[in-house]
Design an enzyme around this catalytic site. Structure first.
Site, mmCIF file in Angstrom:
data_model
loop_
_atom_site.group_PDB
_atom_site.id
_atom_site.type_symbol
_atom_site.label_atom_id
_atom_site.label_comp_id
_atom_site.label_asym_id
_atom_site.label_seq_id
_atom_site.Cartn_x
_atom_site.Cartn_y
_atom_site.Cartn_z
ATOM 1 N N HIS A 62 0.668 -1.552 -0.206
ATOM 2 C CA HIS A 62 -0.488 -0.068 0.120
ATOM 3 C C HIS A 62 1.017 1.412 -0.194
ATOM 4 O O HIS A 62 1.442 1.389 1.092
ATOM 5 C CB HIS A 62 -0.815 -0.301 1.052
ATOM 6 N N CYS A 63 0.619 1.742 -1.017
ATOM 7 C CA CYS A 63 1.670 2.985 -1.006
ATOM 8 C C CYS A 63 1.089 4.598 -0.853
ATOM 9 O O CYS A 63 0.093 4.952 -1.035
ATOM 10 C CB CYS A 63 2.572 3.729 -2.474
#
Length: 353
Positions: free
Chosen positions: A185-186
């Protein structure tokens, strides 16, 4: 102590501190000095948190918990706004402060703006694209994409979504959804990086890295021009004893900082981003060539914490060290991973997704 010395000290401390925190927990440093320093840092942090809990009112602690939970464990636009600020302010400084040093708009200026445009385009795509969301309606689309290797992935159901988990998928607790070929997850793009947008994420970090390096080089060229045109190398300074001495690199850096503080700030920022993103890009090039995800790399090299070998129902666990031993037995050469084909096929597997 002069500015250049302080900058070098701060940089070395920052790099060392980051390395200890990010890599010190790996099995490579298990039982070594780096691992010991990391454990002591966490002990200091735990002690500090205990003191805060003892002296701060409960309402303040609850507020801090809510802020931390929002910033790190929920989708939010904080990092998106921060990126927007960085790219906007950096472009404005470049246009107002750097471009005037060129007699006319030339190929160097054009390349900069092309890189900025490409970087923003890939950033927006990463923010808005579907990473490969798995639901009851899309399960058939992903269930047979990859085989179950029996080591990283076995047939099981997601305990949150309740759907079957395709191989290489993972449930993101921040986005609250399962993602095919989950990488990570960025927070920068406020989105998961998975099967369908990983290629755009690679393009985003590569263009950002290239833009930072190119900006650093252009600013160094401008500073070289300033030094030569103003004859700074031939100047002298008056020492504490009243004598005159030739200027050194430290004096020139201090002069440039005072004379061009905004450009100097942009240089330091671009230099730091270049360094960090160069390392980050190299990691993802390695992942691309070996057909791995960040999630799978973490499973391979995290420290001796037990991890699930099959489903969570039977609680059968295996350490990361045992996983690497089994990979060595199963694959020849040992560096190959369960989904390794060959370098070109690994690249095309990502580009065609």
């Amino acid at each position: 102590m002069d500015f250049l010395t302080l900058a070098i000290i701060y940089t070395v401390v920052f790099v060392a501190f980051s390395y200890v925190l990010l890599v010190g927990g790996s099995s490579f440093h298990d039982g070594g000095l780096i691992s010991w320093i990391r454990s002591k840092l966490f002990q200091v942090n735990d002690c500090f948190m205990s003191v805060c809990q003892a002296i701060l009112p409960q309402i303040v602690l609850n507020f801090i918990d809510q802020i931390v939970d929002y910033l790190f464990f929920k989708r939010n636009y904080c990092m998106v706004l921060f990126y927007t600020f960085l790219i906007t302010s950096g472009s404005a400084i470049y246009t107002v402060k750097i471009v005037p040093f060129f007699e006319k708009a030339n190929v160097f200026c054009v390349i900069t703006y092309l890189l900025i445009t490409a970087d923003v385009i890939f950033f927006v795509i990463c923010c808005r694209s579907d990473p490969g969301i798995i639901s009851s309606h899309t399960l058939d689309k992903y269930i047979n994409d990859y085989h179950y290797d029996g080591l990283y992935y076995t047939k099981s159901k997601c305990h949150t979504c309740g759907t079957d988990k395709p191989s290489r998928s993972k449930h993101c607790s921040i986005c609250n959804m399962c993602v095919s070929r989950f990488d990570h997850h960025c927070s920068w793009v406020n989105n998961c990086i998975g099967k369908h947008n990983y290629k755009y994420f690679l393009a985003f970090i590569f263009t950002t890295c290239l833009l930072s390096i190119y900006t650093t080089v252009i600013i160094l060229v401008v500073f070289t021009y300033i030094v030569i045109s103003e004859g700074l190398m031939s100047m002298k300074y008056v020492g504490n004893d009243g004598g005159t001495y030739p200027v050194t690199i430290r004096h020139i850096c201090q002069h440039l900082l005072i004379d061009q503080p905004i450009i100097f700030t942009l240089l330091v920022t671009a230099l730091m981003v270049s360094f960090l993103l160069s390392i980050f890009s190299c990691v993802h090039i390695y992942l691309l060539f070996t057909n791995q995800t960040t999630n799978e790399l973490y499973k391979r090299f995290r420290s001796s914490k037990p991890m699930s070998q099959v489903s969570r129902d039977n609680r059968k666990t295996i350490s990361a060290k045992e996983i690497r031993m089994k990979l060595k037995e199963k694959h020849n050469p040992p560096s190959k991973t369960p989904f390794y084909i060959d370098i070109w096929s690994n690249i095309m597997d990502v580009l065609k997704s």
